[in-house]
Design a protein around this motif. Structure first.
Motif, short mmCIF file in Angstrom:
data_model
loop_
_atom_site.label_atom_id
_atom_site.label_comp_id
_atom_site.label_asym_id
_atom_site.label_seq_id
_atom_site.Cartn_x
_atom_site.Cartn_y
_atom_site.Cartn_z
N LEU A 273 107.15 68.36 83.27
CA LEU A 273 108.60 68.57 83.74
C LEU A 273 108.53 69.58 84.66
N GLY A 274 107.63 70.14 84.90
CA GLY A 274 107.57 71.33 86.02
C GLY A 274 108.11 72.65 85.45
N LEU A 275 108.10 72.80 84.43
CA LEU A 275 108.76 73.89 83.62
C LEU A 275 107.74 75.03 83.03
N SER A 276 106.63 75.00 83.53
CA SER A 276 105.42 75.67 82.88
C SER A 276 105.91 77.24 83.18
N GLU A 277 106.44 77.50 84.33
CA GLU A 277 106.77 78.86 85.06
C GLU A 277 108.06 79.59 84.20
N GLN A 278 108.93 78.70 83.70
CA GLN A 278 110.18 78.99 83.11
C GLN A 278 110.08 79.24 81.65
N VAL A 279 109.35 78.16 80.69
CA VAL A 279 109.24 77.95 79.56
C VAL A 279 107.73 78.31 78.96
N GLN A 280 107.93 79.24 77.83
CA GLN A 280 107.03 79.99 77.28
C GLN A 280 106.79 79.50 75.80
N PHE A 281 105.53 79.14 75.31
CA PHE A 281 105.34 78.70 73.99
C PHE A 281 104.81 79.76 73.30
N THR A 282 104.83 80.19 72.21
CA THR A 282 104.23 81.58 71.59
C THR A 282 103.44 81.01 70.43
N GLY A 283 103.55 79.78 69.73
CA GLY A 283 103.04 79.60 68.61
C GLY A 283 103.78 80.24 67.36
N ARG A 284 103.16 80.36 66.26
CA ARG A 284 103.62 81.47 65.31
C ARG A 284 103.55 82.84 65.59
N ILE A 285 104.54 83.73 65.39
CA ILE A 285 104.30 85.02 65.54
C ILE A 285 104.75 85.99 64.60
N PRO A 286 104.37 87.20 64.54
CA PRO A 286 105.02 88.12 63.46
C PRO A 286 106.49 88.15 63.41
N ASP A 287 106.88 88.50 62.17
CA ASP A 287 108.34 88.59 62.08
C ASP A 287 109.12 89.74 63.08
N ALA A 288 108.34 90.66 63.46
CA ALA A 288 109.00 91.90 64.30
C ALA A 288 109.13 91.33 65.73
N ASP A 289 107.92 90.60 65.94
CA ASP A 289 107.96 89.79 67.37
C ASP A 289 109.13 88.98 67.55
N LEU A 290 109.32 88.08 66.42
CA LEU A 290 110.38 87.00 66.29
C LEU A 290 111.82 87.95 66.47
N VAL A 291 112.06 88.83 65.58
CA VAL A 291 113.22 89.64 65.91
C VAL A 291 113.49 89.98 67.29
N ARG A 292 112.57 90.66 67.95
CA ARG A 292 112.52 91.05 69.43
C ARG A 292 113.16 89.85 70.43
N TYR A 293 112.39 88.82 69.97
CA TYR A 293 113.12 87.48 71.04
C TYR A 293 114.45 87.24 70.66
N LEU A 294 114.87 87.16 69.34
CA LEU A 294 116.00 86.75 68.99
C LEU A 294 117.22 87.71 69.28
N SER A 295 116.88 88.82 69.26
CA SER A 295 117.75 90.31 69.68
C SER A 295 118.07 90.03 71.13
N THR A 296 117.07 89.55 71.92
CA THR A 296 117.29 89.65 73.23
C THR A 296 117.89 88.20 73.83
N ALA A 297 117.92 87.18 73.04
CA ALA A 297 118.26 86.02 73.48
C ALA A 297 119.64 85.83 73.89
N ASP A 298 120.32 85.20 74.72
CA ASP A 298 121.38 85.02 75.06
C ASP A 298 122.12 83.70 74.31
N VAL A 299 121.24 82.73 74.34
CA VAL A 299 121.55 81.50 73.82
C VAL A 299 120.33 80.86 73.02
N CYS A 300 120.76 80.39 71.91
CA CYS A 300 119.73 79.75 70.85
C CYS A 300 119.94 78.28 70.82
N LEU A 301 118.69 77.43 70.93
CA LEU A 301 118.84 76.12 70.82
C LEU A 301 118.45 75.42 69.55
#
Length: 421
Positions: A273-301
């Motif tokens: 779809l040509g989204l590689s530059e805008q979409v990041q796949f992290t796999g499973r990550i530690p809870d601390a990193d998950l909280v960092r992403y969710l705290s920064t997110a503007d919208v969740c899907l």
């Protein structure tokens, strides 16, 4: 205190929880049940598979809960792979149950609907059987394999009926599942208790946003959860492509957190779809990193498509987004509305263009995002809090053990059977 108040005092009693789908304590719902029972005085044992990267020890005592783990290779290759996986899991479960010895309650968590077999073996030795229905397996089969109501579908329906019939008490994750247990399972309403899943609040505490996670864009979109065929990550990716191509929005970066058997296919779809530059796949990550992403997110899907399973299931990711105070875009599913209420906006089921449009709408309205986030947090701390589920769980155990004297290790002969009196 809660155990006494709810009638679930477990002093002198032993519970054995059987899990096949995830390791413990990684399975958060099961771990919350374990600690609730422990705090009510129960001696709690768990039999579960080892995790891939965590929960690897064959035996562990964590916060007073005794965990017995077995090696298990996850299924590959369709239904035949699941038969191999489940056969191995059943053998190890019975082996470890013999090691645990007599219990007052055997608490089996599906999938699969095969754990009634070791539960029946334990019932013959004096245990009561609590069936914790995490998934509707017939609906899961229809939604995952797209094979229709074939022979295997009829087989999983039969196994579900046997499980309902064997259980003394049923735990349902929401009212839709409770209705199935009563209507399809033939259970008495008073024997079915709703124990909703709820996020661990201490795990989901917002931290300051990190603009660097947005990769230079004004907005961050976030998906959290399993990536299987029925989870809708493909719908989300196609919606993001429409957000870029049809709505002209390139002011966002998206991160997809989680793993599953569709992970590689979703990374490839993102590339196509040509989204590689805008979409990041992290796999499973530690809870601390998950909280960092969710705290920064503007919208969740929450892109779960409508199918027989998703429409009536409670999605953990929705609850976790709400705990973090994030606004949600979801497809219009029955239980999604029950969980999120006004903390989400809803696109018509499976309509990727409308899903993209709602993302754009929220990106342009920070005040609405803030209102929705506050509503979500209030729902998680109020009607959807684990406190309510604790009371229901302990009431279910009290009902299971009514007029049932505690089992003790000394009340068994060497084969694990009750002596005749």
């Amino acid at each position: 205190m809660l155990g006494n108040a709810a009638g679930g005092d477990g002093r002198g009693r032993r519970a054995l929880i059987l899990v096949e789908n995830l390791s413990v304590p990684f399975d958060r719902r099961v771990w919350q049940e374990c600690t609730t029972l422990r705090d009510a005085g129960w001696e709690v044992h768990v039999i579960c598979p080892r995790g891939e990267k965590r929960d690897r020890e064959p035996e562990a005592v964590i916060d007073g809960v005794r965990i017995h783990r077995y090696p298990l290779r996850a299924a590959t290759g369709g239904p035949a792979g699941y038969l191999r996986e489940y056969g191995s899991a059943l053998w190890h479960t019975v082996r470890l149950a013999r090691k645990v010895g007599p219990v007052d309650v055997v608490h089996a968590c599906n999938p699969p609907d095969l754990l009634f077999l070791p539960a029946l073996w334990l019932k013959r030795r004096g245990a009561r059987f609590v069936f914790d229905q995490h998934d509707l397996v017939p609906e899961l089969y229809l939604s995952r394999f797209d094979r229709g109501q074939d022979l295997l579908y009829r087989a999983v329906c039969a196994l579900e009926r046997r499980t309902y019939r064997a259980a003394d008490i049923v735990l349902a994750t929401n009212e839709s599942y409770r209705d199935v247990a009563v209507r399809r399972g033939g259970r008495r309403p008073e024997d079915v208790f709703v124990v909703r899943s709820a996020p661990a609040i201490d795990r989901f505490q917002p931290v300051p946003a990190e603009p660097g996670l947005k990769r230079g864009k004004p907005h961050l979109l976030c998906y959290l959860g399993v990536m299987g065929p029925q989870d809708g990550v493909d719908y989300a990716l196609r919606a993001l492509a429409k957000l870029r191509d049809e709505l002209g929005r390139t002011d966002w970066h998206a991160v997809f957190v989680g793993a599953g058997d569709a992970f590689d296919a979703m990374v490839e779809l993102s590339r196509r779809l040509g989204l590689s530059e805008q979409v990041q796949f992290t796999g499973r990550i530690p809870d601390a990193d998950l909280v960092r992403y969710l705290s920064t997110a503007d919208v969740c899907l929450s892109p779960d498509p409508r199918n027989p399973l998703n429409d009536v299931s409670t999605m953990n990711k929705v609850l976790e987004y709400m705990a973090m105070g994030r606004p949600i875009v979801s497809f219009d599913l029955k239980e999604a509305r029950v969980s999120a209420g006004d903390a989400a906006v809803y696109a018509p089921a499976d309509d990727e263009a409308e899903f993209a449009g709602l993302i754009a709408l929220l990106l342009d309205d920070p005040e609405q995002r803030a209102r929705m986030g506050k509503i979500g947090q209030e729902r998680i701390s109020g009607p959807l809090s684990w406190r309510n589920s604790q009371a229901s769980l302990l009431a279910a155990y009290a009902a299971a053990c009514r007029d049932h004297a505690p089992v003790s290790a000394g009340d068994q002969n060497r084969e694990g059977k009750r002596p005749r009196r």
